[in-house]
Every structure is written in structure tokens, then in C-alpha cells.
Design a protein around this motif. Structure first.
Motif, PDB file in Angstrom:
ATOM      1  N   THR A 187       0.828  -1.206   0.000  1.00 47.06           N
ATOM      2  CA  THR A 187       0.000   0.000   0.000  1.00 47.06           C
ATOM      3  C   THR A 187       0.867   1.263   0.000  1.00 47.06           C
ATOM      4  O   THR A 187       0.479   2.274  -0.585  1.00 47.06           O
ATOM      5  CB  THR A 187      -0.994   0.035   1.180  1.00 47.06           C
TER       6      THR A 187
ATOM      7  N   THR B  28      -5.619   3.781  -3.460  1.00 47.52           N
ATOM      8  CA  THR B  28      -4.818   2.987  -2.521  1.00 47.52           C
ATOM      9  C   THR B  28      -5.675   1.926  -1.848  1.00 47.52           C
ATOM     10  O   THR B  28      -5.251   0.776  -1.690  1.00 47.52           O
ATOM     11  CB  THR B  28      -4.150   3.891  -1.473  1.00 47.52           C
TER      12      THR B  28
ATOM     13  N   ALA C 286      -5.161  -2.098  -2.070  1.00 48.22           N
ATOM     14  CA  ALA C 286      -5.050  -2.922  -0.857  1.00 48.22           C
ATOM     15  C   ALA C 286      -6.091  -4.036  -0.862  1.00 48.22           C
ATOM     16  O   ALA C 286      -5.784  -5.183  -0.515  1.00 48.22           O
ATOM     17  CB  ALA C 286      -5.213  -2.048   0.384  1.00 48.22           C
TER      18      ALA C 286
END
Length: 152
Positions: free
Chosen positions: A35, A64, A68
Motif C-alpha cells: 500500500t 490505494t 489494498a
């Protein structure tokens, strides 16, 4: 008996030469590391497109979070990837084998945790922790050569 590495071009279009066996390593990503790469790369892409605050922050958070979630759902933290980078391109193996030609590598960016190979379709993060000193130097040389090509 160990063979002496021969000098070869890392790219048909780059001028640098690296030892043929200098870039062979293994990577197992952690969620935090992955991440971090995506956060920094997302920031670069958003700045390049000149998106302003607060939209830039929202886009960066969303991209992001998506990366993830994708990382967790695809089980990427449970896999160990084997990379070989040579004059022909990049080979990534983990269960299956992915061959990436140098024509598909748009850029090599350097972030706080490592290098990001920006491909025509996707990215390949390479953490500093997985590389020896010689491999770090080779990757820095590769990043500089790819940067010079991008400026042409």
C-alpha cells in the motif's frame, strides 16, 4: 564451478550494461509495503494529471484502498515472487510465469521503499530490502537509463 557473469545490455534501447545474473531475486510483499508503493505511485499519477485538493486526496485514498483490497483478495501476501531481469526483459514467476518485454516497460520510478516498474498495463514494485548492494546499483542504473529514454 561458478560461471563468470557476462556483461549484457539491460535493454535493447538502453545503453547500460549489467551482469547477466545480477538481477535475480525473490519478493514477498506485506500489505503495508504494497500500500505504501501504491500510495506514492497514486500521488505521482494524480500530480501529473494536475488534480487539485480535495479531489486529489479522495482519488489517492480510493486508489490505494482499491489496491489494498485487490492485494488481500488475490492473496498476494501469501505468494513469493521470483524475478529475473536481463537484456530480454523481466520474468516474474509465482505459480505461473509472466514474461515482460522491455517494450512494455514505460518507466522505472524510485520511491521510499523501492523501485516501481511502470508497465503499459500495470506496475511491478520491487522493494529495496530484496536486493543486494550490487543489485541496488544495477537497478539505479536501469532507472537512470529508462529515464534518459523517456526524455528523448
Amino acid at each position: 564451478m561458478t560461471a563468470v557473469p557476462t556483461e549484457v545490455s539491460t535493454s535493447p534501447h538502453g545503453g547500460s550494461t549489467l551482469p547477466l545474473d545480477a538481477l535475480h531475486f525473490f519478493v514477498r510483499y506485506s500489505l503495508g509495503e504494497y500500500t505504501s508503493f501504491m500510495w506514492q505511485h497514486g500521488g505521482f499519477l494524480i500530480r501529473r494529471r494536475r488534480v487539485r485538493w480535495p479531489a486529489s486526496l479522495l482519488l489517492r485514498l480510493r486508489s490505494t484502498f482499491s489496491a489494498a483490497l485487490n492485494f488481500v483478495l488475490l492473496g498476494r501476501g501469501r505468494r513469493t515472487y521470483e524475478f529475473t531481469i536481463d537484456e530480454h526483459g523481466i520474468v516474474r514467476a509465482s505459480g505461473g510465469v509472466t514474461l515482460i518485454d522491455w517494450e512494455d516497460v514505460a518507466a522505472v520510478r524510485t520511491y521510499s521503499r523501492g523501485f516501481m516498474l511502470v508497465l503499459k498495463r500495470g506496475t511491478l514494485p520491487i522493494p529495496f530490502r530484496c536486493l543486494s548492494e550490487g543489485q541496488l546499483a544495477a537497478m539505479r542504473e536501469l532507472a537512470a537509463a529508462r529515464h534518459k529514454l523517456a526524455l528523448r
